[in-house]
Design an enzyme around this catalytic site. Sequence first.
Site, mmCIF file in Angstrom:
data_model
loop_
_atom_site.group_PDB
_atom_site.id
_atom_site.type_symbol
_atom_site.label_atom_id
_atom_site.label_comp_id
_atom_site.label_asym_id
_atom_site.label_seq_id
_atom_site.Cartn_x
_atom_site.Cartn_y
_atom_site.Cartn_z
ATOM 1 N N CYS A 93 0.866 -1.175 0.000
ATOM 2 C CA CYS A 93 0.000 0.000 0.000
ATOM 3 C C CYS A 93 0.904 1.226 0.000
ATOM 4 O O CYS A 93 2.103 1.121 -0.258
ATOM 5 C CB CYS A 93 -0.959 -0.003 1.195
ATOM 6 N N THR A 94 0.352 2.403 0.284
ATOM 7 C CA THR A 94 1.122 3.643 0.162
ATOM 8 C C THR A 94 2.297 3.695 1.127
ATOM 9 O O THR A 94 3.447 3.909 0.722
ATOM 10 C CB THR A 94 0.210 4.857 0.403
#
Length: 615
Positions: free
Chosen positions: A219-220
């Site tokens: 994810c980020t």
Amino acid sequence: MTGATGMAVSEDRSEGGNGAGVLLYYKYAPVPDIDFLVRFYDSNCRSLALLGRVRIAPSGVNVTVGGNMPSLEKHIAALKSMSLFDDTDFKLASCEHPSDSRITRECGFTELSIRVVKELVTFRSDPLAEVPKVCDAGRHLSAAEFHSVLHDAGTNMDSTADKQLVLLDARNLYETRIGKFKATNVETLDPELRQYSDLASWIDQHSEKLHGKNILMYCTGGIRCETASAYIRSKGAGFENVFQLFGGIQRYLEQFPTGGYFRGKNFVFDHRISVGSKETDVIGSCLLCGISFDDYSSRCRCHYCRMLVLVCYDCQVISSRVYVCELCRKNGKGSNPMMLQEDEHEDISPDSSEEMGISNSSFPDITPAQIPRTHGNSGDRKLRILCLHGFRQNASNFKGRTSSLAKKLKNMVEFVFVDAPHELPFIYKPRSSDSSYVQQSPPPEMNRRYAWLTSEHLNLSDEQCWRMIDAPFDPLQYQQQTFGFEVSYQHLKNIISHMGPFDGVLGFSQGAAMAALFCQQQQRSSHVMDFQFAILCSGFLPIPWGSKESIRCPSLHCFGSSQGQDRQIANQASRELAGMFEEECSMIIEHEMGHIIPTRPPYIDQMKNFLRRFL
């Protein structure tokens, strides 16, 4: 595959200087004293002029703040002196000062927001659902280890283990549309989420794609993988081999500045919008014409669900259009990505019902006994919503002023209107500009007015049930109405007992403040909610507000924008009220139409989309 335990913490400050920067970090660890941490962040961040979001839960913290680089470094130094933040991965990046005030405001970087929440990122839409234990999360892989696994998968064509490798993107659809990992011989699973709280349902429905596989998640910045990987592992045999990219895409791009196996840009939740490698490829495309495009700075959104969509600069110049995202089209909400804007000819006049004057409503007064208790049948299921009027209103005139809304929602909703328990003196304006004019008898057709919260010195007697206005209307009068909550709370409990059940509550102005207080009180006392959701229109934060804990009831907040015409409740006051609800299960609608509940597109469509979740 090996874990990344004991990994060194790094901060990217090579180009920081005295310029601006953004700092992101999270830490899962038991918080022994939440109140102390709230005071620390409030004092430290304000003294250093840091703006952004601070979320504190019993299980840890999640922070994104911006400011000058020296201030951010001082903030990190203060945190490192606290054992709670041992081994925390502080992601510090230099950037330009925000240039677009609209984007800065939307990303939450115009103020410091500190909130106490149940969980750092909301994994399920049901606020009462069990939260996965992060201590059971997947094994961390450093950026180099993550890269090595993808490299080996592409070179070892005949390895059975490598054929079982899958990449799982834990981000939302609009993020994945501008950047994602791609590797030879590795399947990338994109759940196409509208919001992170939908991921659990996707995992349940597609478990066959994960069972027996080596699962690489990313994810980020890493925090979303913590909860999601723990949930996958909780499913038991065949779901044990879950690995996650430590530090997320951000750390990977720092390690591999030319992009490595990541293509496109990394979407970020601050004014930078997205961050790319030195050799960024544009993998996004315009929703309308399909040309390569990946710039979200125009903040174009879906007409129905308000999700960000990519619309190129040329297509944006087309006037009188609204956009339909690919998820809404899949759900049958629009056959084309762009459609004609629906014209609204109905006249919606501003709601002045909280101003002092004589009501002309023709609706009869409604008593509890007159309200039907039917809950609908399976063929025509409707949501029953209890409606709370504003200050110096009553059930009758509030019903009249929401008749257009009721008409637009007639296939989905049954509104139930009730009076507040505190009766107010009737206040009227003189019929003449002559200051010597004195009304000697009560005005004709006088309707009773009520309040959910009152001033400390309210004294209603039979001899003084009406009086002439003695001062100009004060738009900040709601700040003085701070008493009477206990009576109103019990009043609503009695109504729910006799006329319930209700699916939700709708509050307008002071009614919105009362609805918020009611939900907070139920959460604090029993954790069993009488309402599945709350709709708060032109609301404000009641004074005083008794707790910093976020309300976990799904909520819709509808209020005038900072450029709107609401002369009674300021935009910031409504935003502060919205800030007391968990943002992962809340929705905000801003409009330009003053102190009313708008019924024109796209606002009414956004409200319908919110309500469909509960049908």
